[in-house]
Design an enzyme around this catalytic site. Structure first.
Site, PDB file in Angstrom:
ATOM      1  N   SER A  83       0.824  -1.216   0.000  1.00 40.64           N
ATOM      2  CA  SER A  83       0.000   0.000   0.000  1.00 40.64           C
ATOM      3  C   SER A  83       0.859   1.267   0.000  1.00 40.64           C
ATOM      4  O   SER A  83       2.013   1.250   0.428  1.00 40.64           O
ATOM      5  CB  SER A  83      -0.902   0.014   1.231  1.00 40.64           C
ATOM      6  OG  SER A  83      -1.584  -1.214   1.345  1.00 40.64           O
TER       7      SER A  83
HETATM    8  N1  SAH Z   1       0.026  -4.947   4.163  1.00 36.18           N
HETATM    9  C1  SAH Z   1       0.586  -5.477   2.962  1.00 36.18           C
HETATM   10  C2  SAH Z   1      -0.304  -5.188   1.796  1.00 36.18           C
HETATM   11  C3  SAH Z   1      -0.552  -6.421   1.043  1.00 36.18           C
HETATM   12  S1  SAH Z   1      -1.777  -6.313  -0.210  1.00 36.18           S
HETATM   13  C4  SAH Z   1       2.011  -5.006   2.760  1.00 36.18           C
HETATM   14  O1  SAH Z   1       2.508  -4.170   3.531  1.00 36.18           O
HETATM   15  O2  SAH Z   1       2.643  -5.482   1.825  1.00 36.18           O
HETATM   16  C5  SAH Z   1      -3.119  -7.187   0.527  1.00 36.18           C
HETATM   17  C6  SAH Z   1      -2.829  -8.599   0.912  1.00 36.18           C
HETATM   18  O3  SAH Z   1      -4.029  -9.133   1.433  1.00 36.18           O
HETATM   19  C7  SAH Z   1      -2.415  -9.504  -0.230  1.00 36.18           C
HETATM   20  O4  SAH Z   1      -1.186 -10.082   0.068  1.00 36.18           O
HETATM   21  C8  SAH Z   1      -3.520 -10.556  -0.281  1.00 36.18           C
HETATM   22  O5  SAH Z   1      -3.075 -11.846  -0.618  1.00 36.18           O
HETATM   23  C9  SAH Z   1      -4.017 -10.507   1.144  1.00 36.18           C
HETATM   24  N2  SAH Z   1      -5.357 -11.071   1.355  1.00 36.18           N
HETATM   25  C10 SAH Z   1      -6.488 -10.936   0.598  1.00 36.18           C
HETATM   26  N3  SAH Z   1      -7.498 -11.637   1.131  1.00 36.18           N
HETATM   27  C11 SAH Z   1      -7.008 -12.235   2.259  1.00 36.18           C
HETATM   28  C12 SAH Z   1      -7.548 -13.098   3.251  1.00 36.18           C
HETATM   29  N4  SAH Z   1      -8.822 -13.547   3.208  1.00 36.18           N
HETATM   30  N5  SAH Z   1      -6.745 -13.497   4.267  1.00 36.18           N
HETATM   31  C13 SAH Z   1      -5.454 -13.100   4.351  1.00 36.18           C
HETATM   32  N6  SAH Z   1      -4.879 -12.295   3.435  1.00 36.18           N
HETATM   33  C14 SAH Z   1      -5.643 -11.861   2.404  1.00 36.18           C
END
Ligand code: SAH
Length: 312
Positions: free
Chosen positions: A162
């Site tokens: 993000s």
């Molecule tokens: N906070 C992260 C942002 C990752 S993007 C960072 O700093 O990099 C959002 C993430 O949410 C993705 O990796 C995606 O796989 C995850 N995601 C989506 N649905 C999910 C779920 N039901 N449980 C766990 N992770 C999930």
């Protein structure tokens, strides 16, 4: 970029404590980072920031690249203390002489924090945490020159890290000016936000549904030896009942609504911040006001990858 270790790295910790499964030991698979793909229309034509542009930006932002940080206290209190303890006490510092050991990435990161503050984030604890965590270390080397621009960036598997602003904004809303005890993050991704969270909360749990990203986060976080962070592989839509209740829950992916399991795992008085929506998304703040009572507020617009059920 500076190769100086992150301040977090001074905390000794058995490697296994970064993971949810202590039995697995240190044998991490090398992170396979997929060819960068642009999942977010905001980065369809990414601006390329170089250390030079970032230094120019720093000058424009009125940041002295080698001057003292207004946010970061001397973070490391003692090796036995969690860095969150030190950061939770972070206050603006009196002016001190420039640090000769300050690297280029420190100056660029400081410019990023100054920009996030200009964008409206006021919480100095959050700003201090943002200045502490070396974002470029969570991004594949080909993109690290862009690590401090205000954009989400691809981390593989069609997912994105993000924007610094939105990370800071959500954490500010979650903290609400007070201390955070036990926090759950849904969507570990590359582990960046989890590392920032570990600076502002006493205990952090983070769940990721894509195994390869879970492994990537473990690899990225390994050298930081963060004692108060646990990573879990699983479907975050189910929460983490074994560690509940949480006084803070933060979602890094957008669903059409917030799963009831997560609402149930909030402590009374606890706060949950999540992007909600499909094409049009807004940040939603949900506060648990009673045993079966929640209050919801809609905040600003945002753009996140979708929250998906199950694991892959
Ligand atoms: N906070 C992260 C942002 C990752 S993007 C960072 O700093 O990099 C959002 C993430 O949410 C993705 O990796 C995606 O796989 C995850 N995601 C989506 N649905 C999910 C779920 N039901 N449980 C766990 N992770 C999930």
């Amino acid at each position: 970029m500076s190769d100086k270790p992150d301040k977090c790295s001074t905390f000794p910790l058995p490697l296994s404590s970064v993971t949810g499964d202590a039995r697995k030991g240190p044998a991490f698979a090398p992170a396979r980072v997929a060819t960068p793909r642009v999942a977010n229309p905001q980065v369809a034509t990414p601006r390329v920031a170089t250390p030079q542009t970032a230094t120019r930006n720093a000058a424009r932002n009125g940041v002295q690249p080698n001057g003292p940080s207004p946010y970061v206290a001397r973070v490391v209190a003692s090796p036995s203390k969690s860095h969150s303890d030190a950061l939770l006490r972070a206050q603006p510092l009196p002016v001190t002489p420039p640090r000769p050991d300050m690297g280029v990435s420190d100056a660029i990161r400081r410019a990023m924090v100054a920009r996030v503050a200009r964008q409206g984030v006021k919480d100095t604890v959050v700003l201090g945490a943002l200045e502490t965590v070396q974002r470029h270390r969570f991004i594949e080397p080909a993109l690290s020159a862009q690590a401090y621009i205000d954009a989400s960036l691809p981390i593989g598997h069609n997912q994105t890290i993000s924007r610094p602003y939105i990370v800071a904004r959500m954490l500010e809303v979650l903290r609400n000016g007070g201390p955070l005890n036990r926090v759950l993050e849904i969507g570990t991704g590359c582990g960046y936000q989890a590392a920032v969270l570990s600076c502002i909360a006493k205990d952090v749990y983070s769940v990721e549904r894509i195994r390869q990203l879970h492994e990537l986060a473990k690899t990225n976080l390994r050298h930081l030896r963060i004692v108060n962070l646990r990573l879990h592989y699983g479907d975050g839509m189910l929460g983490l009942p074994q560690a509940a209740p949480f006084d803070g829950i933060i979602l890094a992916a957008a669903g059409l609504e917030v799963p009831q399991a997560l609402l149930d795992q909030l402590s009374v008085g606890g706060r949950l911040v999540a992007p909600v929506g499909a094409q049009v998304q807004h940040l939603q703040l949900i506060t648990r006001t009673g045993k079966a009572e929640w209050m919801s507020e809609t905040l600003e617009g945002c753009h996140f990858v979708p929250l998906r059920p199950g694991t892959v």
